[in-house]
Design an enzyme around this catalytic site. Structure first.
Site, mmCIF file in Angstrom:
data_model
loop_
_atom_site.group_PDB
_atom_site.id
_atom_site.type_symbol
_atom_site.label_atom_id
_atom_site.label_comp_id
_atom_site.label_asym_id
_atom_site.label_seq_id
_atom_site.Cartn_x
_atom_site.Cartn_y
_atom_site.Cartn_z
ATOM 1 N N HIS A 162 0.763 -1.078 -0.305
ATOM 2 C CA HIS A 162 -0.223 -0.030 -0.091
ATOM 3 C C HIS A 162 0.687 1.196 0.105
ATOM 4 O O HIS A 162 0.273 2.247 -0.316
ATOM 5 C CB HIS A 162 -0.764 0.077 1.223
ATOM 6 C CG HIS A 162 -1.972 -1.226 1.072
ATOM 7 N ND1 HIS A 162 -2.855 -1.213 0.158
ATOM 8 C CD2 HIS A 162 -2.101 -2.066 2.260
ATOM 9 C CE1 HIS A 162 -3.551 -2.321 0.433
ATOM 10 N NE2 HIS A 162 -2.940 -3.016 1.616
ATOM 11 N N ASP A 198 -2.642 -10.432 -2.531
ATOM 12 C CA ASP A 198 -3.043 -10.097 -1.295
ATOM 13 C C ASP A 198 -4.299 -9.829 -1.409
ATOM 14 O O ASP A 198 -4.764 -9.444 -2.465
ATOM 15 C CB ASP A 198 -2.184 -8.883 -1.028
ATOM 16 C CG ASP A 198 -2.645 -8.457 0.648
ATOM 17 O OD1 ASP A 198 -2.029 -8.684 1.738
ATOM 18 O OD2 ASP A 198 -3.794 -7.838 0.689
ATOM 19 N N HIS A 200 -6.053 -7.253 -0.481
ATOM 20 C CA HIS A 200 -6.314 -5.746 -0.713
ATOM 21 C C HIS A 200 -5.556 -5.484 -2.016
ATOM 22 O O HIS A 200 -4.277 -6.012 -2.222
ATOM 23 C CB HIS A 200 -5.855 -5.220 0.459
ATOM 24 C CG HIS A 200 -6.515 -5.542 1.635
ATOM 25 N ND1 HIS A 200 -6.068 -6.217 2.530
ATOM 26 C CD2 HIS A 200 -7.567 -4.954 2.295
ATOM 27 C CE1 HIS A 200 -6.870 -6.516 3.738
ATOM 28 N NE2 HIS A 200 -7.812 -5.807 3.666
ATOM 29 N N ASP A 287 -4.554 -13.301 3.211
ATOM 30 C CA ASP A 287 -5.892 -12.632 3.809
ATOM 31 C C ASP A 287 -6.991 -13.022 2.925
ATOM 32 O O ASP A 287 -8.224 -12.719 3.424
ATOM 33 C CB ASP A 287 -5.850 -11.002 4.169
ATOM 34 C CG ASP A 287 -4.973 -10.136 3.175
ATOM 35 O OD1 ASP A 287 -4.347 -10.766 2.241
ATOM 36 O OD2 ASP A 287 -4.725 -9.137 3.306
HETATM 37 C C1 OKP Z 1 -2.994 -4.198 4.402
HETATM 38 B B1 OKP Z 1 -2.718 -5.511 3.670
HETATM 39 C C2 OKP Z 1 -11.183 -2.611 8.057
HETATM 40 C C3 OKP Z 1 -9.674 -1.742 8.233
HETATM 41 C C4 OKP Z 1 -8.639 -2.044 7.071
HETATM 42 C C5 OKP Z 1 -6.527 -1.443 6.371
HETATM 43 C C6 OKP Z 1 -6.114 -2.783 5.719
HETATM 44 C C7 OKP Z 1 -4.894 -2.795 5.273
HETATM 45 C C8 OKP Z 1 -4.465 -4.141 4.633
HETATM 46 N N1 OKP Z 1 -12.101 -2.137 8.664
HETATM 47 N N2 OKP Z 1 -7.589 -1.385 7.186
HETATM 48 O O1 OKP Z 1 -2.874 -5.340 2.157
HETATM 49 O O2 OKP Z 1 -3.000 -6.823 4.081
HETATM 50 ZN ZN ZN Z 2 -4.135 -7.327 2.620
#
Ligand code: OKP
Ligand code: ZN
Length: 345
Positions: A162, A198, A200, A287
């Protein structure tokens, strides 16, 4: 397969994060790396080695000098300002009608200027750990380039995907995959592909290479219409200028399981075959797992083995870099399933 890990990565130990309108216990915590390390050892994946120190030069190839200076000096400034909180959060950002320049002098202005969200605390050892994590990525890249290893695993923590050229966020402070990709190019590679699995979207990695044809960025992730990072990762983002066509996104619906996921993965693999990278970097988040506390995909632990097996069939030199995955009890199993599936396929 060798694993690269430094105990210094554990020194970033956030207490809380801001989520759902509350100060909640942080999920990107040191025990994530510890359980992965333990499982790597228990399942005899291969030797565990400490990263070499590549210094600041490879960081400067990706990140802005003012951002790195901010990260380097942040905690001392926080203390010098008389702040007593154990960790810092940004809360004001230079969006649209405000100005990103000049960079503020005030510490809260700086935090907003160099961040993308309020979910990512900085503590006293955060940047030290982030540098160790980046060195793990660089060392794994070097093992694959020079060490006669067809693959290596960088047990990175904190994660990186990120984080952009000049901002932290999403638990990330240095973009480990981008730093390793640029290092391989600087060592003479012509083309690098980054496959981000990932849950995200890897907004930082995408943005860093968006206008470049020498790094192909492919990302499978939860649709940003319904999931963090919310503002990037849509299907119509395919690169710009000389990089047009060298970014591809597969935003997938909440609830996605291996069956749907693997179809998108096949498409990504076809792009890899056409691009023929010298090296593939895999931004490896776990994840997508059904029990992940912040995610909404439905992978079983065995699906991670299938993922590793599929990646082996690409026949490419691969550097795996750990990103997310927050179901700590299963994280070691899920991560080593990918690596072991790859190794044995
Ligand atoms: C980082 B990685 C949900 C809050 C999410 C940020 C997530 C970051 C993920 N309520 N906050 O890509 O695993
Ligand atoms: Zn993630």
């Amino acid at each position: 397969m060798k694993t690269v890990f430094s105990p210094v990565e554990l020194k970033h130990a956030p207490k809380n994060e801001i989520a759902d309108g509350q100060l909640r216990p942080a999920v990107e915590i040191p025990s994530r790396a510890e359980i992965v390390l333990r499982t790597v050892q228990e399942r005899a994946l291969g030797e565990v080695v400490e990263p070499l120190d590549f210094g600041s030069q490879p960081l400067h190839r990706i990140h802005a000098a003012d951002y790195l200076a901010f990260m380097e000096s942040f905690w001392d400034r926080w203390i010098a300002e008389g702040r007593t909180a154990e960790e810092a959060f940004p809360y004001v950002w230079p969006i649209r009608s405000l100005r990103a320049d000049p960079v503020p002098e005030h510490i809260d202005g700086l935090l907003g200027r160099y961040s993308m969200d309020a979910g990512t605390p900085i503590g006293p050892f955060t940047f030290e750990a982030a540098k160790a994590s980046a060195n793990a990525a660089l060392t794994a890249a070097q093992l694959v380039k020079d060490g006669g290893e067809g693959s290596a695993f960088a047990l990175c923590r904190p994660p990186g995907h990120h984080c952009g050229k000049d901002f932290f966020g999403g638990y990330c402070f240095l973009n480990n995959a981008a730093i390793a990709a640029q290092w391989l190019l600087d060592q003479g590679a012509h083309r690098i592909a980054i496959l981000d699995v990932d849950y995200h979207h890897g907004n930082g990695t995408q943005a860093i290479f968006y206008d470049r044809p020498d790094v192909l960025f492919l990302s499978l992730h939860a649709d940003p219409r319904h999931e963090y990072p919310h503002f990037l990762g849509h299907e119509d983002e395919t690169g710009e200028k000389a990089g047009t066509g060298f970014t591809r996104n597969w935003p997938l619906p909440l609830g996605t399981g291996w069956e749907t996921y693997s179809e998108a993965l096949e498409e990504a693999c076809r792009w890899l075959h056409v691009y023929k990278p010298d090296y593939l970097l895999v931004s490896l988040g776990m994840d997508c797992y059904r029990e992940d506390p912040i995610s909404k995909f439905r992978f079983n632990s065995e699906d991670f083995t299938s993922l590793g097996q599929r990646l082996k069939r690409l026949g490419l030199p691969i550097v795996f870099l750990m990103e997310g995955g927050y179901a700590v009890d299963a994280l070691g199993t899920n991560c080593v399933n990918v690596l072991d599936g790859f190794k044995r396929a």
